[in-house]
Design a protein around this motif. Structure first.
Motif, PDB file in Angstrom:
ATOM      1  N   SER A   1      80.309 -32.727 -16.565  1.00  0.00           N
ATOM      2  CA  SER A   1      81.494 -31.917 -16.824  1.00  0.00           C
ATOM      3  C   SER A   1      81.017 -30.523 -17.223  1.00  0.00           C
ATOM      4  CB  SER A   1      82.326 -32.540 -17.949  1.00  0.00           C
ATOM      5  OG  SER A   1      83.373 -31.672 -18.314  1.00  0.00           O
ATOM      6  N   VAL A   2      81.104 -29.566 -16.288  1.00  0.00           N
ATOM      7  CA  VAL A   2      80.646 -28.199 -16.538  1.00  0.00           C
ATOM      8  C   VAL A   2      81.845 -27.368 -16.972  1.00  0.00           C
ATOM      9  CG1 VAL A   2      79.515 -26.161 -15.581  1.00  0.00           C
ATOM     10  CG2 VAL A   2      78.845 -28.438 -14.786  1.00  0.00           C
ATOM     11  N   GLN A   3      81.814 -26.875 -18.201  1.00  0.00           N
ATOM     12  CA  GLN A   3      82.897 -26.051 -18.723  1.00  0.00           C
ATOM     13  C   GLN A   3      82.510 -24.571 -18.799  1.00  0.00           C
ATOM     14  OE1 GLN A   3      85.921 -27.360 -19.144  1.00  0.00           O
ATOM     15  NE2 GLN A   3      85.065 -29.328 -18.546  1.00  0.00           N
ATOM     16  N   ASN A   4      81.202 -24.304 -18.953  1.00  0.00           N
ATOM     17  CA  ASN A   4      80.723 -22.928 -19.079  1.00  0.00           C
ATOM     18  C   ASN A   4      79.335 -22.840 -18.455  1.00  0.00           C
ATOM     19  OD1 ASN A   4      79.748 -20.430 -19.847  1.00  0.00           O
ATOM     20  ND2 ASN A   4      80.346 -20.635 -21.990  1.00  0.00           N
ATOM     21  N   LYS A   5      79.242 -22.292 -17.267  1.00  0.00           N
ATOM     22  CA  LYS A   5      77.972 -22.225 -16.547  1.00  0.00           C
ATOM     23  C   LYS A   5      76.931 -21.359 -17.256  1.00  0.00           C
ATOM     24  CE  LYS A   5      79.845 -23.222 -12.041  1.00  0.00           C
ATOM     25  NZ  LYS A   5      80.017 -22.840 -10.665  1.00  0.00           N
ATOM     26  N   ASN A   6      77.370 -20.474 -18.143  1.00  0.00           N
ATOM     27  CA  ASN A   6      76.440 -19.603 -18.869  1.00  0.00           C
ATOM     28  C   ASN A   6      75.932 -20.206 -20.170  1.00  0.00           C
ATOM     29  OD1 ASN A   6      76.654 -17.533 -16.919  1.00  0.00           O
ATOM     30  ND2 ASN A   6      78.584 -16.881 -17.840  1.00  0.00           N
TER      31      ASN A   6
END
Length: 175
Positions: A4-9
Motif C-alpha cells: 500500500s503506497v501512500q507517499n512515494k517520497n
C-alpha cells in the motif's frame, strides 16, 4: 504479499504480517503474510524496488503472562531467532533495533505458535527477526524498529479477536 503506497517520497515503511493488524491511508505499508520466509522475501523485494531507509515492524505477538501484559504495545529492543540455537555456528541469532531503550523488550521469532511459557521468552512472533536480518544486510543497510501489540498468552482465539484493537492502537500511535 501486498503493498500500500501512500507517499512515494517517504522512505519509511511499515511492515506488517496481516492487513487486519494495521491499515493506513497515510503511511506506506507492506503486508508480508505470516512466517519468517514470507517476511524475508517480501522485505527484500521491498528494498529492491523502493527507496527504503527505515522499516517499522508492527503487529500482534504473543506474550509471556509473567513478563508482559496482554492488550499493551511494547517497544522491541532486540529480536532473536528462536528456531536456531547453534551459537558456535557463527550465524547471527539476535539483532538490536535502532530505537532500543533499557525498557525495551526482547521478541523471539519462530515459525510456530508458543503456548507453553516454560522458557525465558518475553514476547514471541513469526516475522521480526527475519525482517531485521534482511534490513541489517550490508547491501541493504536499512534502519529497523519494532513495536508489538500483545494479543494473547498463547490462545489462538484471543489472537484473532485482537485485530481491531491492534489496528486502532497502532493508528493512534503513528498518526
Amino acid at each position: 504479499m501486498k503493498v500500500s503506497v501512500q507517499n512515494k517520497n517517504d522512505s519509511t515503511w511499515f511492515v506488517v504480517a496481516l492487513p487486519e493488524e494495521f491499515s493506513s491511508n497515510t503511511h506506506n505499508v507492506l503486508y508480508t503474510g505470516m512466517g519468517k520466509i514470507n517476511a524475508a522475501m517480501s522485505v527484500q523485494w521491498l528494498i529492491d524496488n523502493f527507496d527504503v531507509k527505515k522499516i517499522i515492524n508492527i503487529g500482534t505477538a504473543g506474550g509471556n503472562p509473567n513478563k508482559v501484559e496482554a492488550g499493551k504495545v511494547y517497544n522491541i529492543g532486540k529480536v532473536v531467532d528462536r528456531d536456531w540455537d547453534f551459537a558456535d555456528s557463527g550465524y547471527v541469532t539476535s539483532l538490536s533495533t535502532v530505537d532500543a531503550t533499557p525498557e525495551s523488550k526482547t521478541c523471539f521469532t519462530g515459525d510456530s505458535f508458543v503456548t507453553d511459557w516454560n522458557n525465558d521468552y518475553e514476547i514471541v512472533d513469526m516475522e521480526s527477526f527475519a525482517i531485521a536480518k534482511v534490513c541489517s544486510a550490508p547491501e541493504n543497510n536499512v534502519q529497523f524498529s519494532c513495536y508489538k501489540y500483545i494479543s494473547d498468552n498463547g490462545d489462538g482465539a484471543d489472537w484473532q479477536d485482537s485485530f481491531v484493537k491492534c489496528n486502532k492502537i497502532f493508528n493512534e500511535m503513528f498518526k
